[in-house]
Design a protein around this motif. Structure first.
Motif, PDB file in Angstrom:
ATOM      1  N   THR A   1      51.106  16.549 -32.847  1.00 42.45           N
ATOM      2  CA  THR A   1      50.510  17.874 -33.090  1.00 42.45           C
ATOM      3  C   THR A   1      51.377  18.972 -32.497  1.00 42.45           C
ATOM      4  O   THR A   1      51.583  20.028 -33.120  1.00 42.45           O
TER       5      THR A   1
ATOM      6  N   MET B   1      54.239  22.103 -34.707  1.00 38.58           N
ATOM      7  CA  MET B   1      54.371  23.557 -34.618  1.00 38.58           C
ATOM      8  C   MET B   1      55.825  23.945 -34.858  1.00 38.58           C
ATOM      9  O   MET B   1      56.750  23.218 -34.515  1.00 38.58           O
TER      10      MET B   1
ATOM     11  N   GLN C   1      47.503  22.638 -46.137  1.00 40.94           N
ATOM     12  CA  GLN C   1      47.527  23.813 -45.258  1.00 40.94           C
ATOM     13  C   GLN C   1      46.482  24.850 -45.631  1.00 40.94           C
ATOM     14  O   GLN C   1      46.079  25.661 -44.779  1.00 40.94           O
TER      15      GLN C   1
ATOM     16  N   TYR D   1      43.435  24.796 -43.409  1.00 40.00           N
ATOM     17  CA  TYR D   1      43.630  25.439 -42.100  1.00 40.00           C
ATOM     18  C   TYR D   1      43.586  26.959 -42.236  1.00 40.00           C
ATOM     19  O   TYR D   1      43.068  27.660 -41.354  1.00 40.00           O
TER      20      TYR D   1
ATOM     21  N   SER E   1      41.003  29.409 -40.353  1.00 37.36           N
ATOM     22  CA  SER E   1      41.453  30.538 -39.528  1.00 37.36           C
ATOM     23  C   SER E   1      40.742  31.824 -39.938  1.00 37.36           C
ATOM     24  O   SER E   1      40.354  32.635 -39.078  1.00 37.36           O
TER      25      SER E   1
ATOM     26  N   SER F   1      38.621  27.972 -33.910  1.00 36.89           N
ATOM     27  CA  SER F   1      39.598  27.846 -32.825  1.00 36.89           C
ATOM     28  C   SER F   1      40.493  26.631 -33.062  1.00 36.89           C
ATOM     29  O   SER F   1      40.249  25.817 -33.962  1.00 36.89           O
ATOM     30  N   TRP F   2      41.530  26.504 -32.213  1.00 41.13           N
ATOM     31  CA  TRP F   2      42.441  25.356 -32.330  1.00 41.13           C
ATOM     32  C   TRP F   2      41.692  24.044 -32.150  1.00 41.13           C
ATOM     33  O   TRP F   2      41.922  23.083 -32.883  1.00 41.13           O
ATOM     34  N   TRP F   3      40.786  24.009 -31.182  1.00 43.49           N
ATOM     35  CA  TRP F   3      40.032  22.776 -30.914  1.00 43.49           C
ATOM     36  C   TRP F   3      39.104  22.433 -32.083  1.00 43.49           C
ATOM     37  O   TRP F   3      38.970  21.265 -32.460  1.00 43.49           O
ATOM     38  N   GLN F   4      38.467  23.417 -32.673  1.00 42.36           N
ATOM     39  CA  GLN F   4      37.586  23.180 -33.813  1.00 42.36           C
ATOM     40  C   GLN F   4      38.377  22.664 -35.023  1.00 42.36           C
ATOM     41  O   GLN F   4      37.906  21.769 -35.740  1.00 42.36           O
ATOM     42  N   LYS F   5      39.567  23.199 -35.221  1.00 43.15           N
ATOM     43  CA  LYS F   5      40.409  22.704 -36.314  1.00 43.15           C
ATOM     44  C   LYS F   5      40.808  21.246 -36.074  1.00 43.15           C
ATOM     45  O   LYS F   5      40.824  20.422 -37.002  1.00 43.15           O
ATOM     46  N   LEU F   6      41.111  20.947 -34.796  1.00 44.07           N
ATOM     47  CA  LEU F   6      41.522  19.591 -34.454  1.00 44.07           C
ATOM     48  C   LEU F   6      40.395  18.594 -34.693  1.00 44.07           C
ATOM     49  O   LEU F   6      40.598  17.542 -35.308  1.00 44.07           O
TER      50      LEU F   6
ATOM     51  N   THR G   1      41.624  18.176 -38.618  1.00 43.12           N
ATOM     52  CA  THR G   1      42.795  17.307 -38.461  1.00 43.12           C
ATOM     53  C   THR G   1      42.403  15.832 -38.334  1.00 43.12           C
ATOM     54  O   THR G   1      42.897  14.981 -39.083  1.00 43.12           O
TER      55      THR G   1
END
Length: 296
Positions: free
Chosen positions: A95, A99, A189, A192, A196, A201-206, A210
Motif C-alpha cells: 500500500t 503511492m 481507481q 477511490y 474521496s 478517510s484513508w482508513w475507511q478506503k482501506l 481495498t
C-alpha cells in the motif's frame, strides 16, 4: 478427421518430454517413498537385503514418538506465524509503495534483495546475528533498552523457534509485497475517486474498498505462503538443526534426522509422507479456490 488426429499426435509428441521428466524426477521418487514407508528398511538392508513388509507399523511408531508431536506443533506455529506477519507487513508495504513518490521504485527494488538471497545464506546471516550473547541483535536491543541482559536466541528452547520465524518473516515479506502490489495495481481507481468525493478517510478506503476488492488475491497469497512455508527445511536446519531439545524440530527436519542421522529410512519416509499428505490437501483447497474465482 485425419488432420485433427495428426494435430493431436503432434501435440502429444511435444508434451511427451515434460511427461517423462515428471514421471522420472517426481513420480518415481514419490511412489518409491510411499513403498518405503510400508517396509522395514535401514542401513543394513538398503542395498538389497530382506525389505519386509510391515504395513502401517512405521506410521504407528512415528505417531508414538514425542518428537513427532512436537514437530507438528512447531511446523504449525512456524507456518501460521510466518505467513500472518509476512502478509500483514507485505500488505502495508505494498500500500505504501503504491503511492506515487520519487523513490518508490528504487526502494521497492532494494527490498527484494532479501528474497533474492539464497536461503542458506540468509540462515547463516541470522545465525551470525543471533548466535551469541555478543551478537548484533542482542547489542541492538540492549542499546535501545528493550532487554536488560543478552538472550540466547538460538540456544534457549523458549525463543529458538521464534528466532527462526523472525528470519523467515524477513525473507518472505518482499515476495508477499510483490504479489499484493500486483493486485493493488489492478483495482479500479474510479471507486477511490467516488469515495474521496464522499469524504471517506484513508482508513475507511482501506477497510471498505481495498481489502474487500483485494480479498481473492489475499486468499491466494495466504494459501501459497502456507504451502511454501509448511515444507521448510533449509533455514531451520542451518540455524538450529532442529534443536535445542527439539524446540525447532519441524516435520522436514525430523524426516531428515530419521533417514540420514538414525538411518531408519522407513521412519523418515513415513514422516515425509505425512508432510506430503498435509500439503496435498492444502493444494486441493488452493486449486478449488482458483477454480471458484475463475467461475465468477
Amino acid at each position: 478427421m485425419r488432420k485433427k488426429f495428426g494435430d493431436k499426435i503432434e501435440g502429444y509428441i511435444f508434451v511427451l518430454p515434460a511427461v517423462i521428466f515428471m514421471l522420472l524426477l517426481i513420480g518415481y521418487p514419490l511412489i518409491y517413498n510411499i513403498v518405503l514407508s510400508f517396509q522395514n528398511v535401514d542401513l543394513s538392508n538398503l542395498g538389497g537385503g530382506d525389505k519386509s513388509f510391515v504395513g502401517f507399523d512405521n506410521y504407528r511408531n512415528v505417531s508414538g514418538e514425542e518428537a513427532f508431536g512436537i514437530s507438528i506443533k512447531n511446523t504449525l506455529i512456524y507456518t501460521f506465524a510466518s505467513v500472518i506477519f509476512q502478509v500483514i507487513i507485505g500488505f502495508f508495504l505494498a500500500t505504501f509503495f503504491s503511492m506515487k513518490f520519487r523513490l518508490a521504485g528504487f526502494l521497492r527494488g532494494i527490498m527484494m534483495i532479501s528474497w533474492l538471497i539464497p536461503m542458506t545464506v540468509t540462515a547463516l546471516l541470522f545465525k551470525f546475528i543471533m548466535g551469541s550473547s555478543d551478537g548484533i541483535f542482542n547489542q541492538m536491543l540492549l542499546s535501545f533498552n528493550i532487554i536488560n541482559e543478552p538472550i540466547g536466541w538460538l540456544s534457549s528452547p523458549d525463543v529458538a523457534l521464534w528466532s527462526v520465524i523472525i528470519a523467515n518473516i524477513w525473507v518472505g515479506i518482499p515476495f508477499n509485497m510483490l504479489l499484493l502490489s500486483t493486485g493493488l495495481s489492478g483495482l479500479p481507481q474510479d471507486v477511490y475517486e467516488s469515495a474521496s468525493l464522499d469524504g471517506a478517510s484513508w482508513w475507511q478506503k482501506l477497510v471498505h474498498i481495498t481489502i474487500p476488492l483485494l480479498r481473492p488475491v489475499i486468499m491466494v497469497v495466504l494459501m501459497l505462503g502456507f504451502i511454501y512455508t509448511f515444507k521448510v527445511f533449509d533455514i531451520v536446519y542451518v540455524m538450529t538443526g532442529g534443536g535445542p531439545i527439539n524446540s525447532t524440530e519441524v516435520l522436514s527436519t525430523l524426516a531428515f534426522r530419521y533417514s540420514f542421522t538414525d538411518f531408519d529410512f522407513s521412519l523418515g519416509a513415513a514422516v515425509a509422507n505425512v508432510l506430503f499428505l498435509i500439503l496435498f490437501a492444502i493444494s486441493l483447497v488452493y486449486l478449488r479456490m482458483i477454480k471458484k474465482d475463475e467461475a465468477i
